[in-house]
Design an enzyme around this catalytic site. Structure first.
Site: not given
Ligand code: TRP
Length: 341
Positions: A122, A203, A206
């Protein structure tokens, strides 16, 4: 079976997972997350979050955030997440998420965060906006999970380093404060988690413009599939193809029936059916699965008051659990100040 379910509940097997409301949801979210969540909500105590504080770590349009949250909630409901069975909640409505993230920050070495692969990716993608939130993203994610003492976290493979970090944070915290406050969360990998975008490479996301959205019409689906990348070695229609490396074939495996999968697999290998025919069958099957979801998303989006009730209820239920955890956390870190009582 009933007994087994009973036992699972007794073991207090809690699950947390979430999706960022960073745009309309797409089939990557559906196959890699929600579809798997549906199978879990009957047997576990699940909390499904809309993680809006994660979504603001990259540039976004503030005016659009509310619509995205509503969109995400409508999609959760339309796909079949059931507020009678699970808790549906909006992360920012439970303040303890950010509060716990701060406390966890104090036991998380900066070097751990610097080596997280998604942070490196990122930072490259958003090189003009490498903010602290982007770096701290996994700690907020750990807080989401640990706040509810979740035992399992269903995620896609790309999230595994984050989950490993959550476990490291648990070990650090428990060791530092000599208390077993948090259990180590385990991952559950979704079967459809490896779906690539229409570019066949990245992946589905969007920002890369390689998605089929849950709300896409039949025509949209076809338009996008018709230009989607297949086996790059297959140039002419009669060239034999390699279904095992073709992303369209991976999608067939997730959306089509057994006999159709066999048909396109054989036809592709023999060079007897072209990519376009193969894609037509896929487009039809994707549309078949998405069309009831699409209709329901639109229904729910027209009932924002209903969504509001669900998320308020979710806030209250999750807050109750969160506050219990925070009491233990305050005790551990010495913040249960007696003189203020
Ligand atoms: N980082 C995850 C994603 O982009 C989203 C996410 C944030 C998440 N907090 C979480 C997933 C806690 C599982 C548990 O897919």
């Amino acid at each position: 079976m009933a007994k087994e379910k009973e036992k699972k509940r007794e073991d207090n097997r809690r699950i947390f997972s979430g999706i960022q409301p960073s745009g309309r949801l797409h089939i990557g979210n559906y196959l890699g997350a929600i579809k798997n969540w549906l199978t879990l909500q009957d047997d576990f105590d699940c909390i499904w979050g809309i993680v809006d504080y994660h979504a603001i770590t990259v540039r976004y349009e503030p005016k659009e955030l509310e619509d995205r949250v509503i969109d995400c909630a409508a999609s959760y409901l339309a796909c079949g997440l059931d507020p009678e069975k699970s808790i549906l909640m909006l992360q920012s409505t439970v303040k303890e998420h950010t509060e716990l993230a701060w406390i966890l920050n104090t036991v998380t070495p900066v070097s751990w965060l610097e080596r997280v692969p998604t942070f490196k990716d990122k930072s490259r993608q958003h090189s003009s906006n490498v903010n602290m939130g982007l770096m701290d993203y996994p700690v907020l994610m750990a807080a989401d999970i640990l706040l509810y003492k979740a035992n399992y976290v269903p995620v896609g493979e790309d999230q595994l380093p984050h989950l490993e970090l959550s476990r490291e944070i648990v070990r650090r915290f428990n060791h530092r404060f000599k208390e077993e406050v948090f259990p180590e969360p385990k991952d559950i990998i979704s079967s459809g988690a490896n779906v690539k975008g229409l570019d066949g490479k990245n992946k589905m996301s969007k920002s890369l413009n390689n998605c089929i959205f849950l709300e896409d019409s039949k025509e949209d689906i076809w338009k996008k599939l018709s230009t989607a990348v297949t086996d790059p070695q297959r140039v002419r229609k009669n060239d034999p193809g390699r279904p095992e490396v073709c992303n369209i074939f991976s999608l067939h495996k997730l959306f089509s029936e057994e006999d159709k999968i066999e048909y396109v697999k054989k036809g592709c290998k023999a060079g007897s059916i072209g990519c376009l025919e193969c894609k037509k069958i896929l487009a039809e099957n994707i549309n078949k699965e998405l069309s009831p979801i699409r209709d329901k998303i639109n229904e729910y989006k027209n009932k924002p008051d209903y969504i509001k009730d669900i998320l308020w209820d979710g806030k209250k239920k999750s807050e109750k659990i969160a506050r219990e955890t925070m009491k233990e956390v305050y005790n551990s870190i010495g913040k249960q100040y007696k003189f203020l009582e």
